[in-house]
Write a protein that holds these residues in place. Structure first.
Motif, PDB file in Angstrom:
ATOM      1  N   LEU A   6       0.824  -1.200   0.000  1.00 23.53           N
ATOM      2  CA  LEU A   6       0.000   0.000   0.000  1.00 23.53           C
ATOM      3  C   LEU A   6       0.862   1.256   0.000  1.00 23.53           C
ATOM      4  O   LEU A   6       2.000   1.262   0.469  1.00 23.53           O
ATOM      5  CB  LEU A   6      -0.906   0.007   1.235  1.00 23.53           C
ATOM      6  N   GLY A   7       0.281   2.345  -0.501  1.00 22.53           N
ATOM      7  CA  GLY A   7       0.942   3.632  -0.456  1.00 22.53           C
ATOM      8  C   GLY A   7       0.840   4.370  -1.774  1.00 22.53           C
ATOM      9  O   GLY A   7       1.011   3.758  -2.835  1.00 22.53           O
ATOM     10  N   VAL A   8       0.553   5.668  -1.703  1.00 25.66           N
ATOM     11  CA  VAL A   8       0.522   6.497  -2.899  1.00 25.66           C
ATOM     12  C   VAL A   8       1.889   7.127  -3.121  1.00 25.66           C
ATOM     13  O   VAL A   8       2.539   6.894  -4.126  1.00 25.66           O
ATOM     14  CB  VAL A   8      -0.548   7.598  -2.802  1.00 25.66           C
ATOM     15  N   GLN A   9       2.343   7.907  -2.125  1.00 32.76           N
ATOM     16  CA  GLN A   9       3.625   8.602  -2.249  1.00 32.76           C
ATOM     17  C   GLN A   9       4.744   7.885  -1.506  1.00 32.76           C
ATOM     18  O   GLN A   9       5.838   8.414  -1.352  1.00 32.76           O
ATOM     19  CB  GLN A   9       3.504  10.052  -1.753  1.00 32.76           C
ATOM     20  N   PHE A  10       4.477   6.674  -1.074  1.00 31.31           N
ATOM     21  CA  PHE A  10       5.488   5.832  -0.430  1.00 31.31           C
ATOM     22  C   PHE A  10       5.127   4.370  -0.665  1.00 31.31           C
ATOM     23  O   PHE A  10       4.033   4.051  -1.130  1.00 31.31           O
ATOM     24  CB  PHE A  10       5.580   6.119   1.070  1.00 31.31           C
TER      25      PHE A  10
END
Length: 446
Positions: free
Chosen positions: A396-400
């Motif tokens: 999971l994660g958008v910017q990480f």
């Protein structure tokens, strides 16, 4: 400007004034004094300022604050919580740490506290924030103080002077064109401000969203590292070239606060960053562009949206000896009435929003935040940590990337990219080195 992040020193505050540096969980056993570690963002600074006259006055619990710049905060809180140091009763963490640290058994779960607290109304919390701060067991491990996505902020006066119109959903190519048209070295105005300060949560917060929408990813579903893949390379070169050609002076040392100062003083025509910045920009006591800022969705290339998802939240380390007092503070600071108190006393633009549905039903807040409230909420709701790009992801994660190793990986690669912005290396070399580091991480996760 009021941003402690611009300081190179630690700001240590207490509920009754300044104290000695450091801190440490009180051993008095009566729960009348707690220690709180926080990131030095504007909303957190407001919290430190109002605690004595409100929370301490109501409860008798003294609160000793240690406030640190973002990168230092991450180092300090990780060191203390991971080693079970026990220095703090409450610590600021984010959407990256909460799931990982809950799995490690480092945090108190907060669901039972919230459910037993009649006035807290856990159901009012925005679901994306609850999800991002919960563990694998579904329990909440940090209470959101404010939530954010990312969007593009622009100076409407500068755009009007050039006869330019910002689309509601701009592309990065359009942003680059605007930056070139609005860059005015003689007037001391940069076309855009973008973070260049090393750190997985500094430079790579915005840059990873650019990578996502350009079709890149840190890892494919099977953990194949793609740091030097064509899409990652194209996105990073675009970002580096844009900030080198039309970005702010001193970009390699510019993080959130530096860009907030630059844009807030009218020294940049655009700024892509956190939605939480809008409240400060609309505060006339802290910003010269209040009332002059326009807001647009995060720029895109191949994806429909690209805003990140983040929450700065208050967590309770397992080592605290004052769990009940710590929860009282967390409940107060992240509750509905705190938002109303901040709005009525300091100004509605300074409400730590983005975490509760009820915030967006407060007439005074909606009026004060009319320029950005709905866009912020929609950006948060659109952010998809499961599918932020064009291909399936392994974590999971958008910017990480939601794995423990990413903090070190992202920071090391960011140092190389920041050096490329400074002209000390090339993007190709930076990402080639990053690929080797990513391969090591992949070998541990396959």
């Amino acid at each position: 400007m009021r941003q402690a992040l611009a300081l190179a020193v630690v700001a240590v505050l207490t509920a009754t004034g300044c104290s000695g540096a450091g801190g440490g969980s009180s051993d008095d056993g009566d729960g009348k004094s707690i220690t709180v570690l926080m990131v030095g963002n504007p909303q957190m600074e407001d919290l430190a300022k109002v605690t004595a006259d409100n929370f301490t006055k109501e409860t008798g619990i003294e609160v000793r604050f240690t406030i640190l710049p973002e990168n230092e905060l991450r180092d300090k809180v990780t060191q203390d919580v991971a080693t079970q140091g026990g220095q703090y009763d409450v610590a600021t963490i984010g959407a990256y740490e909460a799931p990982i640290w809950s799995k490690n058994g480092w945090l108190h779960e907060l669901s039972s506290y919230a459910d037993a607290d009649a006035g807290y109304d856990r159901a009012d919390l925005l679901q994306p924030m609850v999800t991002s701060l919960s563990g694998e067991d579904g329990k909440l491990y940090a209470a959101p103080f404010y939530g954010e996505s990312s969007f593009l902020m622009y100076n409407k006066e500068l755009f009007a002077a050039k006869g330019l119109t910002m689309p509601e959903r701009p592309t990065w190519q359009q942003v680059a064109q605007f930056a070139a048209q609005l860059d005015d070295e003689k007037a001391g105005v940069s076309g855009i401000c973008l973070r260049g300060l090393p750190g997985w949560g500094e430079l790579f917060a915005p840059l990873t969203t650019v990578v996502n929408t350009f079709g890149g990813t840190w890892f494919e579903k099977d953990w194949t590292p793609k740091v030097n893949a064509p899409e990652f390379l194209e996105a990073t070169k675009f970002y580096v070239d844009l900030v080198r050609e039309h970005g702010e002076p001193g970009a390699p040392q510019a993080g959130f606060t530096e860009c907030l100062n630059t844009f807030g003083q009218g020294k940049a025509a655009m700024w892509y960053d956190a939605t939480s910045a809008a409240g400060t920009l609309e505060d006339a006591s802290a910003s010269t562009v209040a009332g002059k800022v326009g807001y647009a969705y995060a720029p895109v290339d191949k994806t429909k949206s690209s805003g990140w998802l983040w929450a700065w939240a208050l967590a309770m380390p397992k080592t605290t000896k004052h769990a009940d007092a710590a929860w009282k503070f967390i409940s107060w600071a992240t509750g509905k009435e705190y938002e109303r108190m901040i709005g009525s006393s300091l100004g509605w633009s300074r409400v730590p929003a983005g975490k509760r549905q009820s915030t967006y039903a407060i007439p005074e807040y909606r009026e004060s935040a009319a320029a950005f409230a709905d866009l912020t909420l929609k950006s948060i709701q659109e952010a998809d940590p499961k599918n932020p790009g064009v291909q399936p992801r392994p974590a999971l994660g958008v910017q990480f990337v939601g794995i423990p190793e990413f903090a070190d990986l992202g920071t090391k690669v960011s140092q190389e990219v920041s050096a490329a912005i400074a002209g000390g290396t090339t993007v190709e070399k930076a990402l080639a080195d990053g690929q080797k580091l990513a391969e090591e991480v992949a070998s541990k996760n396959r």
